[in-house]
Write a protein that holds these residues in place. Structure first.
Motif, short mmCIF file in Angstrom:
data_model
loop_
_atom_site.label_atom_id
_atom_site.label_comp_id
_atom_site.label_asym_id
_atom_site.label_seq_id
_atom_site.Cartn_x
_atom_site.Cartn_y
_atom_site.Cartn_z
N ASP A 155 -48.74 50.76 98.69
CA ASP A 155 -47.51 50.41 99.39
C ASP A 155 -46.87 49.27 98.60
O ASP A 155 -47.53 48.65 97.75
CB ASP A 155 -47.87 49.95 100.82
CG ASP A 155 -46.66 49.46 101.59
OD1 ASP A 155 -45.61 50.12 101.54
OD2 ASP A 155 -46.76 48.40 102.24
N GLU B 258 -52.39 49.18 101.86
CA GLU B 258 -51.32 48.95 102.85
C GLU B 258 -51.45 47.62 103.57
O GLU B 258 -52.55 47.15 103.83
CB GLU B 258 -51.43 50.03 103.93
CG GLU B 258 -50.51 51.20 103.79
CD GLU B 258 -49.05 50.87 104.09
OE1 GLU B 258 -48.74 49.77 104.60
OE2 GLU B 258 -48.21 51.72 103.78
N ASP B 259 -50.30 47.05 103.95
CA ASP B 259 -50.31 45.83 104.76
C ASP B 259 -49.92 46.11 106.22
O ASP B 259 -49.89 45.16 107.02
CB ASP B 259 -49.33 44.79 104.20
CG ASP B 259 -47.88 45.20 104.41
OD1 ASP B 259 -47.57 46.38 104.16
OD2 ASP B 259 -47.08 44.36 104.83
N ASP C 205 -43.86 46.84 99.98
CA ASP C 205 -43.44 45.69 100.78
C ASP C 205 -44.63 45.05 101.49
O ASP C 205 -45.29 45.69 102.29
CB ASP C 205 -42.41 46.12 101.83
CG ASP C 205 -41.14 46.69 101.21
OD1 ASP C 205 -40.62 46.06 100.27
OD2 ASP C 205 -40.67 47.74 101.67
N GLY C 206 -44.92 43.80 101.17
CA GLY C 206 -46.02 43.10 101.81
C GLY C 206 -47.35 43.27 101.11
O GLY C 206 -48.33 42.61 101.46
MG MG Z 1 -45.77 47.28 103.62
#
Ligand code: MG
Ligand code: BG6
Length: 218
Positions: free
Chosen positions: A14, A173-174, A16-17
């Protein structure tokens, strides 16, 4: 780390983050929109939006409030995206999280394929600005999949695009929606963030700086 170490052929990151702090930028842009509509919104509420696509996120913010037809929603989503683009206007390589580039490079050095599985329509722009676009074998276009996270589609598309079996593709993933999506795809899930926010992940690291592919690869 019960499901690790294991044979792996690919890693689906992923964005973002995970690789950069855009989870904050998305939050600030949504917060600005919610404030402009006098809708209560805070970081706790934002957790449920992480990983969720633009229109899905807007639907979560609006809830069942009346008066938001499709045209109004499209306008609000565009406004949020303009504010988000302001947030990332000056992004460059320095905005990668510490260790992010190294994490992707380590996977490549280990002979694994590397895919990006981000719900963001802005992902290609960000990868280019942060100068890591050339490190990815494939960047899945979120517009090309039928259903967004927590559906498995984008992770399945990522594995298929690099020719890897889902069970041999590590998802990173976040967001809780993302961890659910990874598992729905039949993949092992590495969470990045607070363990309490990612209760279903197979393992959680605090930041991508802790990522060592050797910890997961048999
Ligand atoms: Mg994310
Ligand atoms: C995800 C973010 O990666 O992308 C979400 O976690 C965001 O917060 C989603 O809503 C869609 O992003 P964009 O850039 O297409 O609006």
């Amino acid at each position: 780390m019960s499901v690790f170490p294991r044979p792996l052929d690919a890693v689906a990151f992923d964005l973002d983050g995970v690789l950069t702090d855009t989870a904050r930028a998305h939050y600030r842009a949504w917060k600005r929109l919610a404030d402009s509509l006098a809708i209560p919104f805070d970081e706790a509420a934002n957790e449920a939006l992480k990983g969720v696509d633009r229109m899905g996120s807007l639907a979560l913010i609006l809830g069942d409030r009346p008066g938001y037809d499709d045209a109004r929603r499209a306008d609000l989503a565009a406004r949020k995206n303009d504010w988000y683009l302001e947030e990332i206007a000056h992004f460059g390589p320095a905005d990668l999280f510490p260790g992010a580039r190294e994490a992707v490079e380590e996977c490549r050095a280990a002979g694994l394929k590397v895919a990006l599985a981000s719900a963001s329509r802005n992902a290609p722009l960000l990868l280019a600005r942060m100068e890591i676009d050339a490190l990815f074998d494939v960047v899945v276009d979120p517009a090309s999949v039928a259903a967004g996270k927590p559906a498995p589609d984008i992770f399945l598309a990522a594995a298929a695009a690099v020719g890897a079996a889902p069970a041999r593709t590590l998802g990173v993933e976040d967001s809780q929606a993302g961890i659910v999506a990874i598992h729905a795809a039949g993949m092992p899930a590495l969470g990045v963030g607070e363990p309490t926010a990612l209760p279903d992940a197979d393992h959680v690291i605090a930041t991508i700086a802790e990522f060592r592919i050797a910890d997961y690869l048999a």
